[in-house]
Design a protein around this motif. Sequence first.
Motif, PDB file in Angstrom:
ATOM      1  N   ASP A  61      42.500 -16.568  24.040  1.00  0.00           N
ATOM      2  CA  ASP A  61      43.243 -15.591  24.851  1.00  0.00           C
ATOM      3  C   ASP A  61      42.887 -14.153  24.474  1.00  0.00           C
ATOM      4  N   ASN A  62      42.496 -13.955  23.216  1.00  0.00           N
ATOM      5  CA  ASN A  62      42.122 -12.621  22.731  1.00  0.00           C
ATOM      6  C   ASN A  62      40.609 -12.423  22.690  1.00  0.00           C
ATOM      7  N   GLN A  63      39.902 -13.319  23.364  1.00  0.00           N
ATOM      8  CA  GLN A  63      38.441 -13.271  23.499  1.00  0.00           C
ATOM      9  C   GLN A  63      37.724 -13.225  22.143  1.00  0.00           C
ATOM     10  N   LEU A  64      38.261 -13.967  21.172  1.00  0.00           N
ATOM     11  CA  LEU A  64      37.655 -14.037  19.848  1.00  0.00           C
ATOM     12  C   LEU A  64      36.999 -15.390  19.580  1.00  0.00           C
ATOM     13  N   PHE A  65      37.181 -16.340  20.487  1.00  0.00           N
ATOM     14  CA  PHE A  65      36.622 -17.678  20.313  1.00  0.00           C
ATOM     15  C   PHE A  65      36.111 -18.187  21.649  1.00  0.00           C
ATOM     16  N   LYS A  66      34.830 -18.555  21.662  1.00  0.00           N
ATOM     17  CA  LYS A  66      34.248 -19.170  22.856  1.00  0.00           C
ATOM     18  C   LYS A  66      33.943 -20.632  22.558  1.00  0.00           C
ATOM     19  N   ASP A  67      33.230 -20.860  21.451  1.00  0.00           N
ATOM     20  CA  ASP A  67      32.932 -22.218  20.994  1.00  0.00           C
ATOM     21  C   ASP A  67      32.739 -22.159  19.480  1.00  0.00           C
ATOM     22  N   LYS A  68      32.762 -23.315  18.839  1.00  0.00           N
ATOM     23  CA  LYS A  68      32.699 -23.383  17.380  1.00  0.00           C
ATOM     24  C   LYS A  68      31.413 -22.774  16.827  1.00  0.00           C
ATOM     25  N   THR A  69      30.293 -23.033  17.454  1.00  0.00           N
ATOM     26  CA  THR A  69      29.007 -22.545  16.955  1.00  0.00           C
ATOM     27  C   THR A  69      28.938 -21.021  16.955  1.00  0.00           C
ATOM     28  N   SER A  70      29.291 -20.404  18.067  1.00  0.00           N
ATOM     29  CA  SER A  70      29.233 -18.935  18.129  1.00  0.00           C
ATOM     30  C   SER A  70      30.310 -18.310  17.239  1.00  0.00           C
ATOM     31  N   PHE A  71      31.447 -18.980  17.113  1.00  0.00           N
ATOM     32  CA  PHE A  71      32.515 -18.479  16.239  1.00  0.00           C
ATOM     33  C   PHE A  71      32.044 -18.503  14.780  1.00  0.00           C
ATOM     34  N   HIS A  72      31.422 -19.600  14.371  1.00  0.00           N
ATOM     35  CA  HIS A  72      30.891 -19.700  13.004  1.00  0.00           C
ATOM     36  C   HIS A  72      29.890 -18.576  12.761  1.00  0.00           C
ATOM     37  N   HIS A  73      28.996 -18.351  13.709  1.00  0.00           N
ATOM     38  CA  HIS A  73      27.989 -17.300  13.552  1.00  0.00           C
ATOM     39  C   HIS A  73      28.639 -15.917  13.442  1.00  0.00           C
ATOM     40  N   LYS A  74      29.599 -15.645  14.332  1.00  0.00           N
ATOM     41  CA  LYS A  74      30.286 -14.349  14.324  1.00  0.00           C
ATOM     42  C   LYS A  74      31.002 -14.120  12.990  1.00  0.00           C
ATOM     43  N   LEU A  75      31.578 -15.181  12.453  1.00  0.00           N
ATOM     44  CA  LEU A  75      32.365 -15.104  11.227  1.00  0.00           C
ATOM     45  C   LEU A  75      31.494 -14.943   9.983  1.00  0.00           C
ATOM     46  N   THR A  76      30.296 -15.513   9.992  1.00  0.00           N
ATOM     47  CA  THR A  76      29.483 -15.556   8.775  1.00  0.00           C
ATOM     48  C   THR A  76      28.224 -14.695   8.816  1.00  0.00           C
ATOM     49  N   ALA A  77      27.859 -14.157   9.948  1.00  0.00           N
ATOM     50  CA  ALA A  77      26.593 -13.427  10.086  1.00  0.00           C
ATOM     51  C   ALA A  77      26.485 -12.234   9.135  1.00  0.00           C
ATOM     52  N   HIS A  78      27.577 -11.586   8.846  1.00  0.00           N
ATOM     53  CA  HIS A  78      27.565 -10.381   8.004  1.00  0.00           C
ATOM     54  C   HIS A  78      27.665 -10.683   6.510  1.00  0.00           C
ATOM     55  N   LEU A  79      27.899 -11.944   6.154  1.00  0.00           N
ATOM     56  CA  LEU A  79      28.149 -12.288   4.750  1.00  0.00           C
ATOM     57  C   LEU A  79      26.866 -12.297   3.924  1.00  0.00           C
ATOM     58  N   PRO A  80      26.933 -11.807   2.684  1.00  0.00           N
ATOM     59  CA  PRO A  80      25.753 -11.896   1.822  1.00  0.00           C
ATOM     60  C   PRO A  80      25.488 -13.334   1.359  1.00  0.00           C
TER      61      PRO A  80
END
Length: 168
Positions: A61-80
């Motif tokens: 509803d807040n446009q923060l989740f589309k599917d698990k794969t893209s959510f995982h990428h969005k969540l972890t892409a910036h991590l060292p």
Amino acid sequence: MSNILEELETVLSSDAQVYTPEGSESKAVVHQWVHAIAHDLPLFAEVKGVNKSAIIKTLKDNQLFKDKTSFHHKLTAHLPIVPPNKARFTFIDLFAGIGGMRIGAQNNGGVCVFSSEFEKNAQQTYLDNHGELPFGDITEIAVTDIPSHDVLFAGFPCQPFSQVMVSM
């Protein structure tokens, strides 16, 4: 901290506050929930009625989740230190410090489902490296709230290195 975590905290913190143990911050609950959703693993406090589908709906509803794969990428892409996409095994990280044991577990396919660390500076470093704030005082956390896991890691006591011991 990444913008995505800040957005997730804003959207979920009021729900998380209900399940936040004494001595922990609600963002620790939010971070555990979103990482568990990204890996399709159990959520903290599910036995108390936390509903994964409802949280995912809120995120959608807040446009923060589309599917698990893209959510995982969005969540972890910036991590060292990026966790694996899929868990070969799950673990909890108690007395976690800055997350050294977590690195070894992740490098071998493990995904952390819960972490706890009392010391605030170590918590901040853990957050910077792993994208999640550990829960605080482990004695305030109900065992039944901790998600099921395959392995339990626990750091050794830091008393020999503590400033408290030096000042005694």
